[in-house]
Design a protein around this motif. Structure first.
Motif, PDB file in Angstrom:
ATOM      1  N   ILE A 129      37.165  37.616  48.700  1.00  9.02           N
ATOM      2  CA  ILE A 129      36.469  38.266  47.570  1.00  9.02           C
ATOM      3  C   ILE A 129      35.134  38.527  47.388  1.00  9.02           C
ATOM      4  O   ILE A 129      34.128  39.191  47.135  1.00  9.02           O
ATOM      5  CB  ILE A 129      36.992  37.754  46.409  1.00  9.02           C
ATOM      6  N   SER A 130      34.265  37.345  48.275  1.00 11.34           N
ATOM      7  CA  SER A 130      32.929  37.135  48.237  1.00 11.34           C
ATOM      8  C   SER A 130      32.274  37.963  49.204  1.00 11.34           C
ATOM      9  O   SER A 130      31.327  38.444  49.184  1.00 11.34           O
ATOM     10  CB  SER A 130      32.689  35.703  48.528  1.00 11.34           C
ATOM     11  N   SER A 131      33.086  38.351  50.400  1.00 11.90           N
ATOM     12  CA  SER A 131      32.511  39.379  51.322  1.00 11.90           C
ATOM     13  C   SER A 131      32.817  40.681  50.966  1.00 11.90           C
ATOM     14  O   SER A 131      32.172  41.712  51.162  1.00 11.90           O
ATOM     15  CB  SER A 131      33.053  39.126  52.792  1.00 11.90           C
ATOM     16  N   SER A 132      33.882  41.041  50.000  1.00 13.97           N
ATOM     17  CA  SER A 132      34.224  42.215  49.808  1.00 13.97           C
ATOM     18  C   SER A 132      33.680  42.856  48.413  1.00 13.97           C
ATOM     19  O   SER A 132      33.502  44.003  48.129  1.00 13.97           O
ATOM     20  CB  SER A 132      35.974  42.590  49.764  1.00 13.97           C
ATOM     21  N   TRP A 133      33.446  42.133  47.432  1.00 14.92           N
ATOM     22  CA  TRP A 133      32.828  42.260  46.145  1.00 14.92           C
ATOM     23  C   TRP A 133      31.529  41.342  45.840  1.00 14.92           C
ATOM     24  O   TRP A 133      31.371  40.214  46.434  1.00 14.92           O
ATOM     25  CB  TRP A 133      34.004  42.240  45.075  1.00 14.92           C
ATOM     26  N   PRO A 134      30.750  41.837  45.303  1.00 14.92           N
ATOM     27  CA  PRO A 134      29.358  41.258  44.972  1.00 14.92           C
ATOM     28  C   PRO A 134      29.582  40.225  43.862  1.00 14.92           C
ATOM     29  O   PRO A 134      28.742  39.495  43.519  1.00 14.92           O
ATOM     30  CB  PRO A 134      28.590  42.162  44.947  1.00 14.92           C
ATOM     31  N   TYR A 135      30.839  40.018  43.247  1.00 17.59           N
ATOM     32  CA  TYR A 135      30.642  39.560  41.999  1.00 17.59           C
ATOM     33  C   TYR A 135      30.763  38.090  42.220  1.00 17.59           C
ATOM     34  O   TYR A 135      30.332  37.217  41.270  1.00 17.59           O
ATOM     35  CB  TYR A 135      31.762  39.978  40.765  1.00 17.59           C
ATOM     36  N   TRP A 136      31.426  37.729  43.283  1.00 15.57           N
ATOM     37  CA  TRP A 136      31.373  36.133  43.581  1.00 15.57           C
ATOM     38  C   TRP A 136      30.088  35.655  43.699  1.00 15.57           C
ATOM     39  O   TRP A 136      29.772  34.502  43.319  1.00 15.57           O
ATOM     40  CB  TRP A 136      32.484  35.765  44.441  1.00 15.57           C
ATOM     41  N   ASN A 137      29.335  36.199  44.566  1.00 19.83           N
ATOM     42  CA  ASN A 137      28.156  35.692  44.901  1.00 19.83           C
ATOM     43  C   ASN A 137      27.047  35.681  43.846  1.00 19.83           C
ATOM     44  O   ASN A 137      26.015  34.847  43.694  1.00 19.83           O
ATOM     45  CB  ASN A 137      27.453  36.405  46.057  1.00 19.83           C
ATOM     46  N   ARG A 138      27.347  36.712  42.733  1.00 22.10           N
ATOM     47  CA  ARG A 138      26.075  36.613  41.830  1.00 22.10           C
ATOM     48  C   ARG A 138      26.394  35.555  40.806  1.00 22.10           C
ATOM     49  O   ARG A 138      25.189  35.126  40.030  1.00 22.10           O
ATOM     50  CB  ARG A 138      26.143  37.833  41.265  1.00 22.10           C
ATOM     51  N   THR A 139      27.462  34.903  40.785  1.00 24.16           N
ATOM     52  CA  THR A 139      27.640  33.694  39.857  1.00 24.16           C
ATOM     53  C   THR A 139      28.202  32.430  40.724  1.00 24.16           C
ATOM     54  O   THR A 139      28.325  31.540  39.990  1.00 24.16           O
ATOM     55  CB  THR A 139      28.412  33.914  38.641  1.00 24.16           C
ATOM     56  N   GLU A 140      28.556  32.579  41.961  1.00 19.21           N
ATOM     57  CA  GLU A 140      29.259  31.689  42.666  1.00 19.21           C
ATOM     58  C   GLU A 140      30.518  31.260  41.771  1.00 19.21           C
ATOM     59  O   GLU A 140      30.649  30.017  41.811  1.00 19.21           O
ATOM     60  CB  GLU A 140      28.352  30.420  42.948  1.00 19.21           C
ATOM     61  N   GLY A 141      31.236  32.175  41.405  1.00 24.77           N
ATOM     62  CA  GLY A 141      32.356  31.878  40.857  1.00 24.77           C
ATOM     63  C   GLY A 141      32.368  31.519  39.343  1.00 24.77           C
ATOM     64  O   GLY A 141      33.569  30.981  38.745  1.00 24.77           O
ATOM     65  N   ALA A 142      31.345  31.527  38.687  1.00 22.66           N
ATOM     66  CA  ALA A 142      31.336  30.919  37.109  1.00 22.66           C
ATOM     67  C   ALA A 142      31.909  31.619  36.197  1.00 22.66           C
ATOM     68  O   ALA A 142      32.258  31.426  35.146  1.00 22.66           O
ATOM     69  CB  ALA A 142      29.835  30.520  36.861  1.00 22.66           C
ATOM     70  N   ASP A 143      32.150  33.066  36.592  1.00 22.29           N
ATOM     71  CA  ASP A 143      32.693  33.921  35.532  1.00 22.29           C
ATOM     72  C   ASP A 143      34.429  34.230  36.446  1.00 22.29           C
ATOM     73  O   ASP A 143      34.724  35.482  36.007  1.00 22.29           O
ATOM     74  CB  ASP A 143      31.972  35.124  35.132  1.00 22.29           C
ATOM     75  N   HIS A 144      34.665  33.423  37.192  1.00 20.47           N
ATOM     76  CA  HIS A 144      35.930  33.802  37.618  1.00 20.47           C
ATOM     77  C   HIS A 144      36.764  32.531  37.281  1.00 20.47           C
ATOM     78  O   HIS A 144      36.458  31.477  37.002  1.00 20.47           O
ATOM     79  CB  HIS A 144      36.013  33.617  39.204  1.00 20.47           C
ATOM     80  N   PHE A 145      38.194  33.074  37.154  1.00 16.48           N
ATOM     81  CA  PHE A 145      39.242  31.808  36.875  1.00 16.48           C
ATOM     82  C   PHE A 145      40.248  31.873  37.676  1.00 16.48           C
ATOM     83  O   PHE A 145      40.934  33.073  38.356  1.00 16.48           O
ATOM     84  CB  PHE A 145      39.542  31.967  35.282  1.00 16.48           C
ATOM     85  N   PHE A 146      40.966  30.834  37.810  1.00 12.28           N
ATOM     86  CA  PHE A 146      42.049  30.559  38.916  1.00 12.28           C
ATOM     87  C   PHE A 146      43.406  29.701  38.239  1.00 12.28           C
ATOM     88  O   PHE A 146      42.812  28.959  37.325  1.00 12.28           O
ATOM     89  CB  PHE A 146      41.735  29.747  39.962  1.00 12.28           C
ATOM     90  N   VAL A 147      44.567  30.330  38.338  1.00 16.45           N
ATOM     91  CA  VAL A 147      45.499  29.441  37.911  1.00 16.45           C
ATOM     92  C   VAL A 147      46.092  28.660  38.806  1.00 16.45           C
ATOM     93  O   VAL A 147      46.442  28.959  39.767  1.00 16.45           O
ATOM     94  CB  VAL A 147      46.582  30.615  37.303  1.00 16.45           C
ATOM     95  N   VAL A 148      45.968  27.128  38.669  1.00 17.92           N
ATOM     96  CA  VAL A 148      46.443  26.198  39.509  1.00 17.92           C
ATOM     97  C   VAL A 148      47.277  25.349  38.797  1.00 17.92           C
ATOM     98  O   VAL A 148      46.882  24.328  38.480  1.00 17.92           O
ATOM     99  CB  VAL A 148      45.020  25.367  40.099  1.00 17.92           C
ATOM    100  N   PRO A 149      48.531  25.770  38.644  1.00 16.38           N
ATOM    101  CA  PRO A 149      49.467  24.808  37.796  1.00 16.38           C
ATOM    102  C   PRO A 149      50.063  23.641  38.498  1.00 16.38           C
ATOM    103  O   PRO A 149      51.128  23.055  38.078  1.00 16.38           O
ATOM    104  CB  PRO A 149      50.604  25.516  37.521  1.00 16.38           C
ATOM    105  N   HIS A 150      49.496  23.174  39.881  1.00 17.61           N
ATOM    106  CA  HIS A 150      50.247  22.219  40.642  1.00 17.61           C
ATOM    107  C   HIS A 150      50.066  20.792  39.813  1.00 17.61           C
ATOM    108  O   HIS A 150      49.459  20.715  38.991  1.00 17.61           O
ATOM    109  CB  HIS A 150      49.613  22.158  41.740  1.00 17.61           C
ATOM    110  N   ASP A 151      50.769  19.595  40.562  1.00 22.61           N
ATOM    111  CA  ASP A 151      50.809  18.437  39.722  1.00 22.61           C
ATOM    112  C   ASP A 151      49.318  18.051  39.265  1.00 22.61           C
ATOM    113  O   ASP A 151      49.091  17.654  38.208  1.00 22.61           O
ATOM    114  CB  ASP A 151      51.228  17.433  40.831  1.00 22.61           C
ATOM    115  N   PHE A 152      48.593  18.018  40.099  1.00 19.67           N
ATOM    116  CA  PHE A 152      47.153  17.551  39.992  1.00 19.67           C
ATOM    117  C   PHE A 152      46.164  18.721  39.975  1.00 19.67           C
ATOM    118  O   PHE A 152      45.109  18.395  40.138  1.00 19.67           O
ATOM    119  CB  PHE A 152      46.727  16.466  40.567  1.00 19.67           C
ATOM    120  N   GLY A 153      46.583  20.003  39.513  1.00 16.98           N
ATOM    121  CA  GLY A 153      45.717  21.151  39.611  1.00 16.98           C
ATOM    122  C   GLY A 153      44.924  21.258  40.832  1.00 16.98           C
ATOM    123  O   GLY A 153      45.332  21.547  41.956  1.00 16.98           O
TER     124      GLY A 153
END
Lengths: 410, 571
Positions: A129-153
């Motif tokens: 996503i950082s290579s195909s869209w510019p949105y990751w790089n402009r905030t380095e993921g600060a406005d992205h969210f991920f669902v990580v429901p595993h044991d210790f996240g």
């Protein structure tokens, strides 16, 4: 004048009649007011990245058991967002960006997820996503969210020591994490994460409801392991010794209906109990909390420093009973010394349908359910601060941090 | 535990496996050289040897002994190992478990400032892990309060008073049945009035029994004695119930009238369900028609292949849940085999529809007031009615309760003791029994010696007793074959029995009357023949020695009993 007086009296009279004589439920006002019923639509916009299906659909096809285990929230969140009104197809106007990765779907034959490949999978997705869209790089993921429901996240391991050693995946350091794990002052819980309940199948629970006038005759109820004989035969590691302490202290107590059996009437029994124990296991969270809330049984949470789901919206202190792990041997004294009015109030709060809805992931989504609570949580974090936007050329994240094994491509 | 722990930690570190943590490696070399380390290694080897010999982990025992000497708690080794670390100038590492869960040194968590420690924790067990009675009572109070709240929220709104009508009379099983009903009524969460109508007048036994309940009771006497045959009994009971209904009318009791026969079993859901009645309702009654001799039933069923389910009496509904008819008890399979008299060993049958399956609003019984026109006035009833349907003109107005008769909320059962069975008044034996009477089945090691006065008649009746016992063998096929013993003991039992009879005088002076009754019933039991040779059963030893009437007369005379003529008239 007389007419106004009459009208006023009539209205007062009518409203007093309308107020319930016997209040069955009580409004839940969280720390931010009555937020469980907020509607996120219109308050935020989410853009869903289109990742190749090897990150999501193909994994699910390989193992459809992922749809019913307690980590299924990541899959259902993706499906919900695809058809939700908060979704936008224009990434320029999006407030939040969602990356659909099913990282918890590599299951053993017995159904437990293996986290060993997940860091690599997440890394490769973010590289994409950082290579195909510019949105990751402009905030380095600060406005992205991920669902990580595993044991210790986001630490991506099931053993606590190893998870702590690994820490949160370095590339996720700036993103918002939606996870089930929550413990204060723990490496794997980042500030600003949203804690969600584990997935529990709503239809199965709805199908096992018994009439509400069945008297609650069990005082304390628990079904589950006390000693994990496969991994910790002597006890002391599993649940930090708390479950073993519960067993040793209360196995002879008739008020405590606790055992390791798997009864077919598990859900029905919970509805006949006043208190349901929710002790920690290898991780502090458990689906028992969800079951207790849905069935109206007051949860007794035995897990030090745990952060419960939607803690900023739900006043868990008023709904459940918190017992420190060192006080487990006094559990009967603690529970019997709670005044009956407090117990009745907790039951009224639990009976509130918005409370039960907030813990579930129904398909299709209903207003007020866990999906909407997640969106409410994301909406409450808006608007983003200006500081998250990086200047061009600025880099904060270290892409080569972490164990060597994580850097291999997936 | 902590000793082994340290030993294992040393071994782990020396092996330099991937499990050990980096910064601790530097300590291992310096540690080996110190004498304390050698001491610990030796101790570790010793513990291993002992464990090998004992067959279990010796370290646990040591740990237990060490910990019980101090605080009686299994303390967390975190604290103890930190003390040791000070003395040894090392980080202490907790033992690894088989799966390889590495123990992170407790002090490594300082990075997160958490109070929660990863690693092995002790299991805290309090010194007396048993329930505290005060707390148990508190918990029960909490449960009761919660249930009260549940009832007020989800239960019946505006519950009405329940008026329970029970006909009863003094007999052996009265205490058994009445206590059962009483306990059920004491558990009912609604207001209750219990009208107890007693045949043969008010007796102290019944009064004391129902006074124990603490319920509001109306105890009324009825001026007839309970007859012996089931037909007449049912008639009398109906009259007694009507008497109770008249009381409801006189006192203008307001509530729901239900009929609780004392031998029935009621479920608690019944009392919740009858609150739903508007005027006149019917519930399903399960029939537990019993037979004293199940062998007969088994023979009967040989022809049939399937097991007939428990018969149920009550309303029958059609598809749209409206009353369509009645399920009644099918008496045809039992025709001719049913019990006629109280202690017949045949099956006791219920009526077509039992009174206990009906409930009515007490306002139906009032003289005035608004009641529907399909109810007959009690005072205008001529004669007796078989069941409450006789009170209404139009049977279609009956409301079926219990999800249209599908729920069985009470069970009908009629079990009575033998008519000659004696019970002490108020179930108190005073003065206490001084002699124990062996029953027929036990083999006493020492039996009382034969009294010299009885020798002659004993020899005289040897043959007749043999005849009698053979007779009884055919009819009582169930009895174990201890006939030979019985015959040998027949003579011995006569003495015992006479002593027994003497003692039984103290129970009630009417021993003769009960014997008289048994005389009649015993005769009837043998296939309804007239008692040519009267076989008289002794109470307390069922199937005991049967005697000739002449001999019995003699023994009776000895204890001053009335003559045989009087006996026969008492039937």
């Amino acid at each position: 004048m007389g007419k106004w007086l009459q009208a006023f009296l009539f209205i007062a009279f009518a409203s007093s009649i309308a107020a319930e004589r016997n209040p069955r439920t009580e409004r839940i006002s969280g720390s931010a007011g009555d937020v469980l019923e907020d509607d996120p639509v219109g308050r935020l916009k989410v853009y869903v990245y289109e990742l190749p299906s090897k990150y999501n659909k193909k994994i699910l096809q390989k193992d459809p058991r992922c749809l019913s285990h307690m980590f299924a929230a990541e899959i259902y969140m993706h499906r919900f967002l695809l058809s939700s009104p908060v979704r936008t197809l224009n990434p320029e106007e999006a407030d939040w960006f969602y990356t659909p990765i099913y990282a918890t779907c590599d299951l053993t034959p017995t159904g437990l997820p293996l986290p060993f490949k997940s860091p690599r999978m997440v890394r490769s997705a973010i590289q994409l996503i950082s290579s195909s869209w510019p949105y990751w790089n402009r905030t380095e993921g600060a406005d992205h969210f991920f669902v990580v429901p595993h044991d210790f996240g986001p630490c991506f391991h099931y053993q606590e020591e190893k998870a702590i050693k690994r820490g949160i995946l370095p590339i996720l350091q700036r993103a918002t994490l939606v996870q089930t794990f929550g413990q204060r002052n723990h490496v794997c819980l980042k500030d600003g994460s949203i804690t969600i309940p584990p997935y529990a199948p709503p239809q199965k629970m709805q199908a096992r409801k018994i009439p509400l006038n069945t008297p609650r005759s069990i005082f304390v109820y628990f079904r589950g392991l006390f000693y994990d004989v496969n991994n910790d035969p002597e006890g002391g590691y599993y649940a930090r010794g708390a479950r073993a302490a519960v067993w040793e202290n209360f196995k002879n107590n008739p008020l405590f209906d606790i055992s390791t059996e798997h009864p077919t009437t598990y859900y029905e029994d919970m509805q006949r109990a006043v208190f349901c124990l929710c002790p920690l296991g290898w991780a502090p969270w458990s689906p028992r909390l969800v079951e207790a809330v849905v069935f109206g049984c007051i949860p007794v949470i035995i897990a030090d420093d745990i952060v419960l789901p939607f803690a900023d919206a739900i006043p868990w202190e008023e709904i459940g009973v918190f017992v420190a792990e060192e006080d487990v041997h006094k559990l009967d004294t603690i529970l019997t010394s709670i005044p009956p009015e407090v117990i009745l109030r907790k039951q009224r709060l639990l009976a509130n349908p918005s409370m039960k809805r907030a813990m579930l992931f129904p398909q299709p989504a209903l207003p007020g359910d866990a999906f909407h609570q997640i969106l409410n949580g994301l909406a409450r974090k808006l608007p983003h601060q200006k500081s998250i936007y990086l200047k061009p050329g600025e880099k904060i994240l270290n892409w080569t941090a972490g164990p060597v094994g994580d850097l291999k491509p997936w | 535990m902590k000793l082994l722990a340290l030993q294992q930690s040393y071994l782990n570190r020396r092996s330099n496996s991937f499990r050990s943590s980096g910064p601790l490696d530097s300590y291992s070399d310096s540690a080996i050289k110190s004498p304390a380390a050698i001491f610990w290694i030796v101790l570790h080897g010793l513990s291993c040897l002992i464990s090998l010999v004992l067959g279990f982990r010796f370290s646990r025992l040591v740990f237990l002994l060490l910990s019980t000497s101090s605080t009686n708690f299994y303390t967390s080794p975190f604290h103890s190992s930190s003390e040791l670390s000070k003395t040894l100038d090392l980080h202490s590492v907790l033992p690894t478990n088989p799966v390889g869960n590495i123990p992170v040194p407790a002090l490594n968590n300082t990075a997160t400032n958490s109070r929660v420690v990863v690693g092995r924790h002790g299991i805290r067990i309090r010194p007396w892990p048993h329930p505290n009675p005060v707390e148990v009572m508190k918990a029960h109070n909490i449960i009761e309060r919660v249930q009260m709240e549940q009832r007020s929220q989800f239960g019946v709104k505006d519950p009405r008073k329940i008026i329970v009508v029970t006909p009863t009379y003094v007999r052996t099983f009265q205490a058994l049945h009445l206590t059962g009903v009483m306990h059920s009524l004491m558990l009912v969460p609604y207001d209750l009035v219990w009208i107890v109508v007693e045949a043969a007048g008010i007796s102290n036994e019944t009064a004391s029994l129902i006074a124990k309940s603490g319920l509001k009771t109306i105890h009324v006497g009825f001026n007839q004695r309970m007859p012996n045959s089931w037909e007449e009994r049912h008639k009398l009971e109906s009259e007694m119930r009507l008497r109770a209904l008249r009381i409801v009318r006189e006192k203008k009791l307001d509530g729901i009238v239900m009929f609780a026969d004392d031998s029935n079993m009621h479920s608690m859901e019944l009392f919740d369900e009858i609150q739903n009645v508007k005027w006149f309702g019917a519930v399903s009654v399960g029939i537990l028609a019993n037979s004293a001799d199940t062998n007969e039933m088994a023979d009967q069923k040989k022809g049939e292949e399937e097991n007939p389910p428990m018969p149920v009496q009550g309303p029958a509904c059609n598809v749209s849940n409206m009353l369509a008819g009645w399920h009644t008890f099918n008496t045809s399979p039992f025709a001719g085999k049913s019990a006629v008299y109280i202690d017949d060993r045949a099956i006791v049958l219920p009526r077509m529809l039992e009174w206990s399956g009906f409930v009515l609003n007490s306002r139906l019984l009032w003289k005035d007031g608004d009641k529907p026109d399909w109810i007959k006035d009690i005072d205008t009833l001529d004669g007796n009615i078989e069941n409450p349907l006789g009170l209404i003109k139009d049977p279609s107005v009956v409301e079926p309760l219990g999800s249209c008769g599908r729920q069985v909320l009470l069970w009908w059962l009629r079990v009575e003791a033998r008519a000659d069975s004696k019970f002490p008044p108020r179930w108190i034996i005073d003065p206490p029994l001084e002699i124990t009477v062996p029953s027929k089945r036990t083999l006493w090691p020492d039996t009382p010696p034969e009294l010299p006065a009885n020798e002659k008649p004993v020899i005289g009746i040897q043959e007749p007793t043999v005849k009698h016992t053979r007779r009884t063998r055919t009819s009582r096929s169930k009895r174990p074959s201890k006939r030979k013993h019985d015959e040998a003991r027949a003579d011995r039992h006569t003495e015992i029995v006479s002593v027994n009879a003497r003692n039984e005088m103290s129970f009630d002076g009417t021993a003769a009357s009960t014997i008289g009754k048994s005389d009649c019933s015993a005769g009837l039991r043998e296939g309804e023949n007239s008692p040519a040779e009267s076989k008289i059963q002794y109470t307390g030893s069922r199937g005991g020695a049967e005697k000739n009437s002449s001999e019995w007369e003699r023994s009776l005379d000895r204890i001053g009993f009335p003559s045989k003529d009087k006996l026969s008239k008492r039937c």
